[in-house]
Design a protein around this motif. Structure first.
Motif, PDB file in Angstrom:
ATOM      1  N   VAL A   1       5.556  -6.075   0.730  1.00 18.00           N
ATOM      2  CA  VAL A   1       5.760  -5.039   1.739  1.00 18.00           C
ATOM      3  C   VAL A   1       6.835  -5.483   2.725  1.00 18.00           C
ATOM      4  O   VAL A   1       6.787  -6.596   3.240  1.00 18.00           O
ATOM      5  N   ALA A   2       7.775  -4.597   2.968  1.00 15.76           N
ATOM      6  CA  ALA A   2       8.848  -4.939   3.904  1.00 15.76           C
ATOM      7  C   ALA A   2       8.260  -5.107   5.302  1.00 15.76           C
ATOM      8  O   ALA A   2       7.392  -4.334   5.721  1.00 15.76           O
ATOM      9  N   ASP A   3       8.739  -6.136   5.989  1.00 15.55           N
ATOM     10  CA  ASP A   3       8.276  -6.404   7.351  1.00 15.55           C
ATOM     11  C   ASP A   3       8.424  -5.181   8.255  1.00 15.55           C
ATOM     12  O   ASP A   3       7.556  -4.893   9.073  1.00 15.55           O
ATOM     13  N   GLU A   4       9.550  -4.513   8.050  1.00 21.45           N
ATOM     14  CA  GLU A   4       9.870  -3.381   8.909  1.00 21.45           C
ATOM     15  C   GLU A   4       8.791  -2.298   8.820  1.00 21.45           C
ATOM     16  O   GLU A   4       8.314  -1.795   9.825  1.00 21.45           O
ATOM     17  N   LEU A   5       8.420  -1.993   7.575  1.00 21.89           N
ATOM     18  CA  LEU A   5       7.391  -0.987   7.345  1.00 21.89           C
ATOM     19  C   LEU A   5       6.062  -1.435   7.964  1.00 21.89           C
ATOM     20  O   LEU A   5       5.377  -0.661   8.636  1.00 21.89           O
ATOM     21  N   TYR A   6       5.730  -2.707   7.745  1.00 22.88           N
ATOM     22  CA  TYR A   6       4.474  -3.250   8.244  1.00 22.88           C
ATOM     23  C   TYR A   6       4.409  -3.111   9.761  1.00 22.88           C
ATOM     24  O   TYR A   6       3.429  -2.620  10.313  1.00 22.88           O
ATOM     25  N   GLN A   7       5.501  -3.519  10.421  1.00 21.71           N
ATOM     26  CA  GLN A   7       5.553  -3.457  11.880  1.00 21.71           C
ATOM     27  C   GLN A   7       5.460  -2.007  12.365  1.00 21.71           C
ATOM     28  O   GLN A   7       4.817  -1.718  13.362  1.00 21.71           O
ATOM     29  N   LYS A   8       6.134  -1.123  11.637  1.00 17.39           N
ATOM     30  CA  LYS A   8       6.167   0.280  12.046  1.00 17.39           C
ATOM     31  C   LYS A   8       4.744   0.868  12.021  1.00 17.39           C
ATOM     32  O   LYS A   8       4.333   1.582  12.935  1.00 17.39           O
ATOM     33  N   ILE A   9       4.014   0.518  10.975  1.00 15.62           N
ATOM     34  CA  ILE A   9       2.664   1.072  10.860  1.00 15.62           C
ATOM     35  C   ILE A   9       1.713   0.436  11.869  1.00 15.62           C
ATOM     36  O   ILE A   9       0.858   1.106  12.445  1.00 15.62           O
ATOM     37  N   LEU A  10       1.922  -0.864  12.116  1.00 12.07           N
ATOM     38  CA  LEU A  10       1.125  -1.525  13.165  1.00 12.07           C
ATOM     39  C   LEU A  10       1.332  -0.827  14.504  1.00 12.07           C
ATOM     40  O   LEU A  10       0.388  -0.562  15.242  1.00 12.07           O
ATOM     41  N   LEU A  11       2.596  -0.527  14.781  1.00 14.32           N
ATOM     42  CA  LEU A  11       2.926   0.139  16.038  1.00 14.32           C
ATOM     43  C   LEU A  11       2.236   1.504  16.093  1.00 14.32           C
ATOM     44  O   LEU A  11       1.627   1.869  17.105  1.00 14.32           O
ATOM     45  N   GLY A  12       2.306   2.226  14.970  1.00 12.08           N
ATOM     46  CA  GLY A  12       1.643   3.525  14.885  1.00 12.08           C
ATOM     47  C   GLY A  12       0.149   3.410  15.169  1.00 12.08           C
ATOM     48  O   GLY A  12      -0.445   4.264  15.828  1.00 12.08           O
ATOM     49  N   LEU A  13      -0.423   2.327  14.695  1.00 17.06           N
ATOM     50  CA  LEU A  13      -1.858   2.080  14.921  1.00 17.06           C
ATOM     51  C   LEU A  13      -2.122   1.854  16.408  1.00 17.06           C
ATOM     52  O   LEU A  13      -3.019   2.457  16.999  1.00 17.06           O
ATOM     53  N   LEU A  14      -1.283   1.003  17.013  1.00 16.07           N
ATOM     54  CA  LEU A  14      -1.497   0.649  18.417  1.00 16.07           C
ATOM     55  C   LEU A  14      -1.249   1.849  19.329  1.00 16.07           C
ATOM     56  O   LEU A  14      -1.879   1.991  20.372  1.00 16.07           O
ATOM     57  N   GLU A  15      -0.329   2.738  18.909  1.00 19.00           N
ATOM     58  CA  GLU A  15      -0.075   3.950  19.704  1.00 19.00           C
ATOM     59  C   GLU A  15      -1.051   5.054  19.343  1.00 19.00           C
ATOM     60  O   GLU A  15      -0.915   6.185  19.788  1.00 19.00           O
ATOM     61  N   LYS A  16      -1.964   4.740  18.462  1.00 17.87           N
ATOM     62  CA  LYS A  16      -3.006   5.682  18.038  1.00 17.87           C
ATOM     63  C   LYS A  16      -2.438   6.878  17.276  1.00 17.87           C
ATOM     64  O   LYS A  16      -3.041   7.956  17.233  1.00 17.87           O
ATOM     65  N   THR A  17      -1.261   6.702  16.680  1.00 19.31           N
ATOM     66  CA  THR A  17      -0.754   7.718  15.776  1.00 19.31           C
ATOM     67  C   THR A  17      -1.578   7.702  14.494  1.00 19.31           C
ATOM     68  O   THR A  17      -1.853   8.728  13.900  1.00 19.31           O
TER      69      THR A  17
ATOM     70  N   SER B   1      -5.146   6.081  12.650  1.00 28.98           N
ATOM     71  CA  SER B   1      -6.411   5.350  12.776  1.00 28.98           C
ATOM     72  C   SER B   1      -6.293   4.124  11.876  1.00 28.98           C
ATOM     73  O   SER B   1      -5.418   4.078  11.008  1.00 28.98           O
ATOM     74  N   PRO B   2      -7.165   3.110  12.045  1.00 31.20           N
ATOM     75  CA  PRO B   2      -7.091   1.946  11.144  1.00 31.20           C
ATOM     76  C   PRO B   2      -7.153   2.351   9.675  1.00 31.20           C
ATOM     77  O   PRO B   2      -6.423   1.816   8.838  1.00 31.20           O
ATOM     78  N   ARG B   3      -7.997   3.324   9.357  1.00 31.84           N
ATOM     79  CA  ARG B   3      -8.107   3.760   7.964  1.00 31.84           C
ATOM     80  C   ARG B   3      -6.808   4.415   7.477  1.00 31.84           C
ATOM     81  O   ARG B   3      -6.357   4.161   6.358  1.00 31.84           O
ATOM     82  N   GLN B   4      -6.235   5.227   8.357  1.00 33.20           N
ATOM     83  CA  GLN B   4      -4.962   5.865   7.973  1.00 33.20           C
ATOM     84  C   GLN B   4      -3.860   4.829   7.799  1.00 33.20           C
ATOM     85  O   GLN B   4      -3.041   4.934   6.891  1.00 33.20           O
ATOM     86  N   ALA B   5      -3.856   3.829   8.698  1.00 29.72           N
ATOM     87  CA  ALA B   5      -2.836   2.780   8.605  1.00 29.72           C
ATOM     88  C   ALA B   5      -2.934   2.074   7.256  1.00 29.72           C
ATOM     89  O   ALA B   5      -1.919   1.833   6.585  1.00 29.72           O
ATOM     90  N   VAL B   6      -4.153   1.763   6.842  1.00 28.24           N
ATOM     91  CA  VAL B   6      -4.347   1.087   5.556  1.00 28.24           C
ATOM     92  C   VAL B   6      -3.848   1.982   4.422  1.00 28.24           C
ATOM     93  O   VAL B   6      -3.150   1.532   3.512  1.00 28.24           O
ATOM     94  N   ARG B   7      -4.176   3.265   4.498  1.00 31.81           N
ATOM     95  CA  ARG B   7      -3.751   4.164   3.412  1.00 31.81           C
ATOM     96  C   ARG B   7      -2.227   4.230   3.310  1.00 31.81           C
ATOM     97  O   ARG B   7      -1.671   4.222   2.223  1.00 31.81           O
ATOM     98  N   GLN B   8      -1.595   4.264   4.491  1.00 27.88           N
ATOM     99  CA  GLN B   8      -0.117   4.254   4.522  1.00 27.88           C
ATOM    100  C   GLN B   8       0.423   2.968   3.856  1.00 27.88           C
ATOM    101  O   GLN B   8       1.373   3.009   3.100  1.00 27.88           O
ATOM    102  N   LEU B   9      -0.225   1.850   4.209  1.00 28.83           N
ATOM    103  CA  LEU B   9       0.300   0.559   3.750  1.00 28.83           C
ATOM    104  C   LEU B   9       0.128   0.364   2.260  1.00 28.83           C
ATOM    105  O   LEU B   9       0.989  -0.210   1.603  1.00 28.83           O
ATOM    106  N   VAL B  10      -0.987   0.795   1.720  1.00 26.19           N
ATOM    107  CA  VAL B  10      -1.190   0.556   0.291  1.00 26.19           C
ATOM    108  C   VAL B  10      -0.592   1.662  -0.564  1.00 26.19           C
ATOM    109  O   VAL B  10      -0.573   1.545  -1.797  1.00 26.19           O
ATOM    110  N   ALA B  11      -0.109   2.708   0.082  1.00 26.27           N
ATOM    111  CA  ALA B  11       0.462   3.837  -0.696  1.00 26.27           C
ATOM    112  C   ALA B  11       1.713   3.378  -1.431  1.00 26.27           C
ATOM    113  O   ALA B  11       2.476   2.591  -0.930  1.00 26.27           O
TER     114      ALA B  11
END
Ligand code: GTP
Ligand code: MG
Length: 335
Positions: A307-323, A325-335
């Motif tokens: 997984v590209a670092d950039e994508l990982y960081q982007k989704i982490l940020l989305g999680l922290l900004e509550k864009t 949920s943790p479950r959604q973040a995981v789904r995004q990451l493993v997609a």
């Protein structure tokens, strides 16, 4: 089988010490040797000794090791390895030297191997590295392996779970008030020791521990009955023989008082584990856990490398900004 693993199997101490260092550093060649040695494991009696700092664990371990080497009443002597997990705190870290000095009683005895492990700068998890080191000592043929840890964090509890027999050491008056914290420790204890019985309050501490065991026991008994009536009682959790009731023993480690009884109870516990089939089931459970832990680490690091670092960081940020949920973040990451 190559020369080093043969040497370890034949009890060559230098090879053994080197291999353990390699495992502590998680070196690939050492881990490969461990793979080769694995089929030789499963014979040793693993005994965990845990408890609060300064309660006398090292002194007890030393006395026990001496007794295994020089048994009374004509019992056969046993070879002993000791693994002492060095506390992380630089403050208590100094105690290690004292440990070594006390171990002097056993110096020069080829049936004894003593190893301290630093928990600082650990590469793998402390529990899994300790497990690997213990496997090497087991393969090397040590009949008894004593593992000393300071009973505080989760990793110490994990290490305690490594053992077939867990001894929890208390000192008089220590933490009579921290009962909540003790509940977890009591859960893992197969034997309880009130050490420093030469000091005031040992009988009191012994009484309290017995009371706490009674309470824990009746709670567990009730829930087993309830589960059984609900039809949830698993067959293998309903023992065909009486449950092991952890004895609460008193010792004076500095004088060697009570050690014979302790070693005797440890061997009774071993017999109990064998007779009840729990020796096998505990080992099986531990091995499966260990493999699953390694699998998780392996899958995680494999996946992370894809997984590209950039994508990982982007989704982490989305999680922290509550864009997400943790479950959604995981789904995004493993997609
Ligand atoms: N009075 C008395 N002192 C003891 C007894 N057992 C151990 N001690 C002393 O208690 C101190 C701590 O003993 P250790 O064996 O190092 O205790 P430990 O639990 O291994 O300590 P850490 O590894 O630092 O957590 C030492 O000064 C021992 O001499 C005992 O039965 N009675
Ligand atoms: Mg110690």
């Amino acid at each position: 089988m190559n020369g080093v693993s043969d040497a370890v199997l034949n009890g060559d101490r230098l090879s053994l010490a080197r291999l353990i260092t390699g495992i502590e550093n998680q070196q690939q060649d050492s881990l490969l040797l461990l793979d080769q040695l694995f089929s030789h494991t499963g014979r040793a009696h693993l005994i965990g000794v845990t408890g609060a700092p300064g309660s006398g664990k090292s002194s007890l371990v030393n006395q026990m090791a001496c007794l295994y080497r020089h048994p009374k009443h004509g019992e056969p002597e046993k070879s002993v390895a000791v693994v002492a997990i060095d506390p992380t705190s630089p403050f208590t870290g100094g105690a290690l030297l004292g440990d070594r000095v006390r171990m002097r009683d056993l110096a020069g005895d080829s049936g004894v191997f003593i190893r301290s492990m630093a928990s600082r700068g650990e590469l793998g998890g402390l529990a899994s590295t300790t497990s690997q080191v213990v496997q090497v000592l087991d393969a090397a043929g040590f009949e008894v392996i004593l593992i000393e840890t300071v009973g505080v964090g989760q990793s110490e509890i994990d290490i305690a779970r490594l053992a077939h027999t867990v001894i929890v050491v208390e000192a008089p008056g220590m933490g009579d008030d921290v009962q909540a914290g003790k509940a977890g420790i009591l859960e893992i204890a197969d034997l309880l020791v009130v050490n420093k019985a030469d000091q005031n309050g040992a009988d009191h501490t012994q009484r309290i521990l017995n009371q706490m065991l009674e309470m824990a026991n009746s709670k567990r008994f009730n829930s087993e009955i309830i589960n059984h009536h609900r039809g949830e009682g698993r067959r293998d959790t309903l023992p065909a023989m009486p449950d092991w009731r952890p004895p609460v023993l008193k010792t004076i480690a500095t004088e060697g008082t009570g050690i014979e009884d302790l070693v005797d109870q440890v061997s009774k516990h071993w017999d109990y584990l064998q007779a009840s089939g729990q020796r096998k089931s505990r080992e099986n459970e531990r091995l499966i856990k260990e493999m699953e832990q390694l699998l998780r680490e392996e899958l995680m690091s494999h996946w992370r490398s894809q997984v590209a670092d950039e994508l990982y960081q982007k989704i982490l940020l989305g999680l922290l900004e509550k864009t997400y949920s943790p479950r959604q973040a995981v789904r995004q990451l493993v997609a």
